[in-house]
Design a protein around this motif. Sequence first.
Motif: not given
Length: 597
Positions: A138-155
Motif C-alpha cells: 500500500a502506497r495510497t489510501l485507495e490501495d488500502v481500501q482495495a485490499g480491504v475490499k478484496f479480503a472482505r469479499v473473498h473472506n
Amino acid sequence: MFRLVARITMLSWVPLLTRLVALASSTGSHGCKCISTDDCWPDASAFAKLASEVSQPLVQPFPTASACYPVSDPSGNCTEVQTLWGDGNWRSNQAGSMQESNYETFTFDNGTISACYRDTALGVPCEQGSVPVIGVDARTLEDVQAGVKFARVHNLRLVVKNTGHDFLGRSAGRGSFVIWTHHMKNITVHDTFTPFGGRKNEKYSQGAGVQWHEAYDAANGANRTLVGGLSAGGSVGAAGGWLLGGGHSALSPTYGLGVDNVLEISIVVASGEHIKANSHKNTDLFWALRGGGGGTYGIVTSVTYRTHPLQQVIAGFLTTSIKSSTPGTPPILVKLISEFFRMSPNLSDAGWGGYGLMAPSAPGESLAMQFVAIAPNSSWSAANDSFLPLIANVASLAANSSIDDGGLLNITFASTFPVESFHAWLTQFIDSGTAETGGNVMIGSRLLPKALLDVNSTRAAETWLGLPGITFHLVAGGAVSKTDPDATGLNPAWRKGVLHAAFGSGWPEGTSSADIEQIANGIKQNLTLIENLSPNAGAYLNEASLFETDFQQTFFGNHYHKLKAIKKRYDPTDLFIVPKGVGSEDWDEQLHCRRRK
C-alpha cells in the motif's frame, strides 16, 4: 451507526434480508476464513483484477533468509541477509520479515516446524512458515481500501503489517493475505491543526506510515519534540501498533503516553470506508483506537500527534558492577534493585523516564544494573534534586558491601548533565546502540504499580531477579498517572503503574519444537509468579506474552467489554483479528475458524 439506520429506513425488508444473507455468506457458512491452502482461495484472475486496482504490483512476501536458498544456487543476495540480519530498519524493508524470526515460523500439531533458517548448514529446506503469501504493497489510501475490499469479499485471513515489530505474531499468519503499510511515508508539520469537526489548536505534527527515526527527524527539523517509541535505529512504526497498544516512551512521565498525545487517527474500517476519528467525530472509535490494539479495528492510514517545544534536556546515567564469591543472586543485587524500585515513583513524578538493563559488566561478574534516563522540561538543578538521591543511596550500598558478604557493589559511572535536545540525546545514547532484532525470543511482562513499589519493593526485586533476561522501563507514573483512566480505551492499569518490566528467553535456530515448548512452559510459570506478586497489575500488550490465560483482563482491564462492543460496531464479521486481540477468544488458535459456542 446512525448512517446505517438512515439507509435501512429507505429499504424494504425483503431486499434488506437478501443483503444480510449475502453478507453472512461472505464470512463462510462454516465460520472459517479462507487461507492459501483452501479451495476457496482466489484464483489468478481474481488477483490479476486486484493488481489492476492498486498502484504497485502485488507483493509476494518471503521469509527473511529465503535469499540464501537453494544453498547450491542462492536466489538472492545472501551476503546482505547475513550482514544485515539484526538491522531493524533493513528487516522493516522486507515484506516477509518479522523483527523476531520465530514469528516467521509455523509449528504443526505433530511438532514439525516450517521455517527458513539463516543458518543454511542446518540442512533444513526453506519454507514459508507463517509469512503471508501475497498482498498489497500500500502506497495510497485507495490501495488500502482495495485490499480491504478484496479480503472482505473473498473472506481471507487478513494480516496488517507495518514494520513487523511485534511479540504476539500479529504481523504474520500462515496462508494469509497481507496489507503492507510500510511505504506510506508522508509527513506534514502543521503550525496549527484543525481536527475534523473541531477547531484550530496549537502546533502539531502529522505522520503517516513512517518509522520513529523519520518522525523524530521531521519534528526536530521543525524545532519540536515528539513523544514516540525508542529503539536502536528507530525502526518501530510511528502510526501502527505502537500507538494503538498505548505507546510508551522515555518522555511519557513528562508528556504522557502515545495515546495521550494523538489528536486524530485516519483509518480504513472493514466496510472499506475511510474514517477520521478524533475527540469531535467518531469518538467511540477514537476511544477504542487509543489502547485497543493494532490490527483490530481497521488499517490506520495516518495519525496526527501533539508536539512539544524543542528544549534542553537532562541526561542521567547510573551503571554498576557486582562481584560475588557465591553462586546465585547476590543479596547486594536484591538491595540495589529494591532501592531502584522504591525510588522509581519519585523519579517519574519528577519527569524522569528511561530504561534499566540487567547485564554483567564484564565476563565472570554477576548481573548488575545499567540505567539510562532523561528529564525533559526541567532545569539541571531540579533534575538533580530527584536523581542525585538515587546515586547517593546506591553509593551508600556500595560503601557497605563486601565480596564475601552478599557481594561487592561498585558504581562504574554515575552522572547527570545537560544535552541540547531530546533528539540529540536519542542520537547519542539510544540510536548508537546495537540492534537486537532477528532472534528467536518469547517474552512476558507486567506493569509495576506504585502501590507495590512503595510498600514491597524488596519482594518485587526478589521475584523479578529470579527471571531471565529482565529489563525495567521507567515509562509510566508522572503525567501518565494524571490522566483519567477512562479517557481512552487503554488498560486503566497504566494509570497506576510506574515501571513496565519484561523478561524473556531465546533459543538458536534449529531448536526442536519439544525444546521450544519447554521454554514456553518456563515463560508460563514465570507469568504466574509475577501475577501473584501484584494481581491485576496489567501488562503492555505490545511487549507481552502469547501465553496470558486471561489476556482480556491483563491487556485491557475493565475496558474490554466496551472495546469489544465498539469492534462489533465497525467490524461485525471480524475481518480484522489478531492473536490475543479484542475478539480473538471467539476464534481458534490460528484465527482460522470460529470456535463453536
